[in-house]
Scaffold this motif. Structure first.
Motif, PDB file in Angstrom:
ATOM      1  N   THR A 195      16.433 -35.986 -17.070  1.00  0.00           N
ATOM      2  CA  THR A 195      15.295 -35.069 -17.104  1.00  0.00           C
ATOM      3  C   THR A 195      14.197 -35.355 -16.201  1.00  0.00           C
ATOM      4  O   THR A 195      14.041 -36.169 -15.335  1.00  0.00           O
ATOM      5  N   THR A 196      13.037 -34.461 -16.153  1.00  0.00           N
ATOM      6  CA  THR A 196      11.818 -34.849 -15.252  1.00  0.00           C
ATOM      7  C   THR A 196      11.324 -36.046 -15.756  1.00  0.00           C
ATOM      8  O   THR A 196      10.817 -36.929 -14.842  1.00  0.00           O
ATOM      9  N   PHE A 197      11.113 -36.214 -17.185  1.00  0.00           N
ATOM     10  CA  PHE A 197      10.476 -37.078 -17.702  1.00  0.00           C
ATOM     11  C   PHE A 197      11.192 -38.607 -17.306  1.00  0.00           C
ATOM     12  O   PHE A 197      10.466 -39.657 -16.878  1.00  0.00           O
ATOM     13  N   THR A 198      12.490 -38.761 -17.704  1.00  0.00           N
ATOM     14  CA  THR A 198      13.261 -39.704 -17.415  1.00  0.00           C
ATOM     15  C   THR A 198      13.446 -40.153 -15.776  1.00  0.00           C
ATOM     16  O   THR A 198      13.215 -41.449 -15.362  1.00  0.00           O
ATOM     17  N   ARG A 199      13.370 -39.274 -14.912  1.00  0.00           N
ATOM     18  CA  ARG A 199      13.355 -39.279 -13.770  1.00  0.00           C
ATOM     19  C   ARG A 199      11.903 -40.229 -13.119  1.00  0.00           C
ATOM     20  O   ARG A 199      11.810 -41.098 -12.391  1.00  0.00           O
ATOM     21  N   ALA A 200      10.948 -39.495 -13.732  1.00  0.00           N
ATOM     22  CA  ALA A 200       9.591 -40.098 -13.486  1.00  0.00           C
ATOM     23  C   ALA A 200       9.398 -41.540 -13.773  1.00  0.00           C
ATOM     24  O   ALA A 200       9.023 -42.602 -13.220  1.00  0.00           O
ATOM     25  N   VAL A 201      10.075 -41.895 -15.125  1.00  0.00           N
ATOM     26  CA  VAL A 201       9.968 -43.273 -15.757  1.00  0.00           C
ATOM     27  C   VAL A 201      11.001 -43.981 -15.037  1.00  0.00           C
ATOM     28  O   VAL A 201      10.575 -45.316 -14.585  1.00  0.00           O
ATOM     29  N   ALA A 202      12.171 -43.573 -14.621  1.00  0.00           N
ATOM     30  CA  ALA A 202      13.090 -44.421 -13.713  1.00  0.00           C
ATOM     31  C   ALA A 202      12.493 -44.965 -12.261  1.00  0.00           C
ATOM     32  O   ALA A 202      12.440 -45.853 -12.077  1.00  0.00           O
ATOM     33  N   ILE A 203      11.717 -44.174 -11.724  1.00  0.00           N
ATOM     34  CA  ILE A 203      11.176 -44.364 -10.376  1.00  0.00           C
ATOM     35  C   ILE A 203      10.024 -45.234 -10.609  1.00  0.00           C
ATOM     36  O   ILE A 203       9.944 -46.267 -10.121  1.00  0.00           O
ATOM     37  N   VAL A 204       9.144 -45.332 -11.385  1.00  0.00           N
ATOM     38  CA  VAL A 204       8.085 -46.040 -11.633  1.00  0.00           C
ATOM     39  C   VAL A 204       8.534 -47.496 -12.179  1.00  0.00           C
ATOM     40  O   VAL A 204       7.985 -48.247 -11.725  1.00  0.00           O
ATOM     41  N   THR A 205       9.383 -47.313 -12.944  1.00  0.00           N
ATOM     42  CA  THR A 205      10.057 -48.714 -13.490  1.00  0.00           C
ATOM     43  C   THR A 205      10.618 -49.384 -12.340  1.00  0.00           C
ATOM     44  O   THR A 205      10.367 -50.569 -12.232  1.00  0.00           O
ATOM     45  N   ILE A 206      11.325 -48.831 -11.518  1.00  0.00           N
ATOM     46  CA  ILE A 206      12.145 -49.416 -10.194  1.00  0.00           C
ATOM     47  C   ILE A 206      11.190 -49.995  -9.572  1.00  0.00           C
ATOM     48  O   ILE A 206      11.118 -51.294  -9.036  1.00  0.00           O
ATOM     49  N   ILE A 207      10.040 -49.167  -9.109  1.00  0.00           N
ATOM     50  CA  ILE A 207       9.029 -49.709  -8.244  1.00  0.00           C
ATOM     51  C   ILE A 207       8.205 -50.969  -8.860  1.00  0.00           C
ATOM     52  O   ILE A 207       7.898 -52.251  -8.192  1.00  0.00           O
ATOM     53  N   LEU A 208       8.049 -50.980 -10.270  1.00  0.00           N
ATOM     54  CA  LEU A 208       7.402 -52.119 -10.935  1.00  0.00           C
ATOM     55  C   LEU A 208       8.194 -53.368 -10.901  1.00  0.00           C
ATOM     56  O   LEU A 208       7.768 -54.387 -10.858  1.00  0.00           O
ATOM     57  N   VAL A 209       9.676 -53.255 -10.915  1.00  0.00           N
ATOM     58  CA  VAL A 209      10.461 -54.223 -11.060  1.00  0.00           C
ATOM     59  C   VAL A 209      10.614 -55.102  -9.728  1.00  0.00           C
ATOM     60  O   VAL A 209      10.579 -56.241  -9.413  1.00  0.00           O
ATOM     61  N   VAL A 210      10.309 -54.109  -8.603  1.00  0.00           N
ATOM     62  CA  VAL A 210      10.566 -54.758  -7.352  1.00  0.00           C
ATOM     63  C   VAL A 210       9.370 -55.390  -6.977  1.00  0.00           C
ATOM     64  O   VAL A 210       9.196 -56.586  -6.438  1.00  0.00           O
TER      65      VAL A 210
END
Length: 323
Positions: free
Chosen positions: A147-162
């Motif tokens: 969904t739009t919410f989970t997509r935004a959360v996934a992008i931000v989380t991957i950036i934070l992990v990197v």
């Protein structure tokens, strides 16, 4: 009728699916990085100091061989992996090669710096591989409920992990020459907390909203097949034209017989065995008898009448009707 050509061309086997163009490009980048790292190490050998040059050269050879082996393994596994994961894995190994070359040839400030750098390099490799594994599993969980919410959360989380991986690798790589203030470690802890929260959100959303896979109910096995005749007396069926199109028949239990083990019991109208005939010797009215003539009265022993049993148990069943 014409004879087949003796030298007809044989059918060509299907071409094996090789790596995609992106994976090929990544392999060429890895080859370029290998050559560049080797040239940089050669330059340091020629213009650098003589302190520990033999040990560093040996470690450089081990690093290059390990990188080549990891690249070959990734190239073999690339057709079984998503394209983005193959590229990310290749990029991680290239970064590992460059970091290892810098750590090997960077001048040491302490006498025990060699062993310390080796341990730090192992931690760097572990961090990079954990980040790669995290992204792979995280995207799998994200694809279950996109969904739009989970997509935004996934992008931000991957950036934070990197970003967290970079914040942890820099002190391990350049800790001998750089001083990191207190605010650096505060930012690192804050990024770690945010990355952990983002990692936990997607699985929780999947538990609440992701569609569940339907479970197929196991079929209830039937003890006997309902057929107009007994299995032993049934005529063999005609051969099927296409056996592959017919489902495999269900395994059936053998039809019960009388005490003699040969004469089949009658069959009731509902297709079940006539168990009353087993104990009385007479078929139930309406039951279908298989090859049995008119039944006779059950034989009884004078010493042991049919109405009496042994120590309260019922008497043994009579034999089936005989002609």
């Amino acid at each position: 009728m014409t004879a087949p050509e003796p030298y007809a061309p044989a059918p060509q086997p299907a071409a094996d699916d090789g790596p995609t163009s992106l994976v090929r490009a990544a392999i060429w980048v890895a080859i370029g990085a290998l050559i560049a790292a080797a040239l940089v190490c050669v330059v340091w050998v020629l213009i650098g100091g003589q302190n520990g040059i033999v040990g560093r050269a040996f470690l450089t050879i081990l690093l290059l061989v390990g990188f080549a082996g990891a690249t070959i393994l990734d190239a073999h596994l690339a057709p079984r992996r998503p394209a983005w994961f193959a590229l990310a894995s290749m990029g991680v190994w290239i970064a590992t090669l460059l970091i290892g070359a810098v750590m090997i040839w960077l001048p040491e400030r302490y006498s025990w710096g060699g062993f310390s750098r080796f341990v730090q390099f192992l931690f760097i490799v572990l961090i990079l591989q954990l980040v790669l594994l995290h992204v792979r599993l995280y995207l799998k969980a994200f694809q279950r409920y996109d969904t739009t919410f989970t997509r935004a959360v996934a992008i931000v989380t991957i950036i934070l992990v990197v970003a967290l991986a970079a914040l942890l690798i820099v002190p391990l790589m350049l800790g001998e020459y750089l001083w990191f203030p207190d605010i650096y470690w505060r930012v690192t802890v804050a990024v770690a907390i945010l990355a952990a929260v983002g990692t936990a959100i997607i699985p929780l959303v999947n538990v609440l909203f992701a569609p569940k896979k339907p479970r197929a109910a196991a079929p209830y096995p039937t003890p006997y097949a309902v057929a107009p005749v007994a299995p032993q007396l049934a005529a063999p069926s005609a051969p099927v034209a296409d056996p592959a199109s017919v489902a495999a028949p269900q395994e059936l239990l053998p039809w019960p017989t009388y005490v003699d083990g040969a004469t089949p019991l009658p069959m009731l109208p509902d297709g079940s065995p006539d168990w009353g005939a087993y104990y009385t010797g007479y078929p139930t009215p309406g039951a279908h008898v298989f090859g049995a003539p008119e039944p006779t009265a059950p034989q009884t022993d004078a010493a042991h009448p049919a109405s009496s049993g042994y120590e309260g148990f019922p008497p043994p069943p009579p034999l089936p009707p005989r002609p």
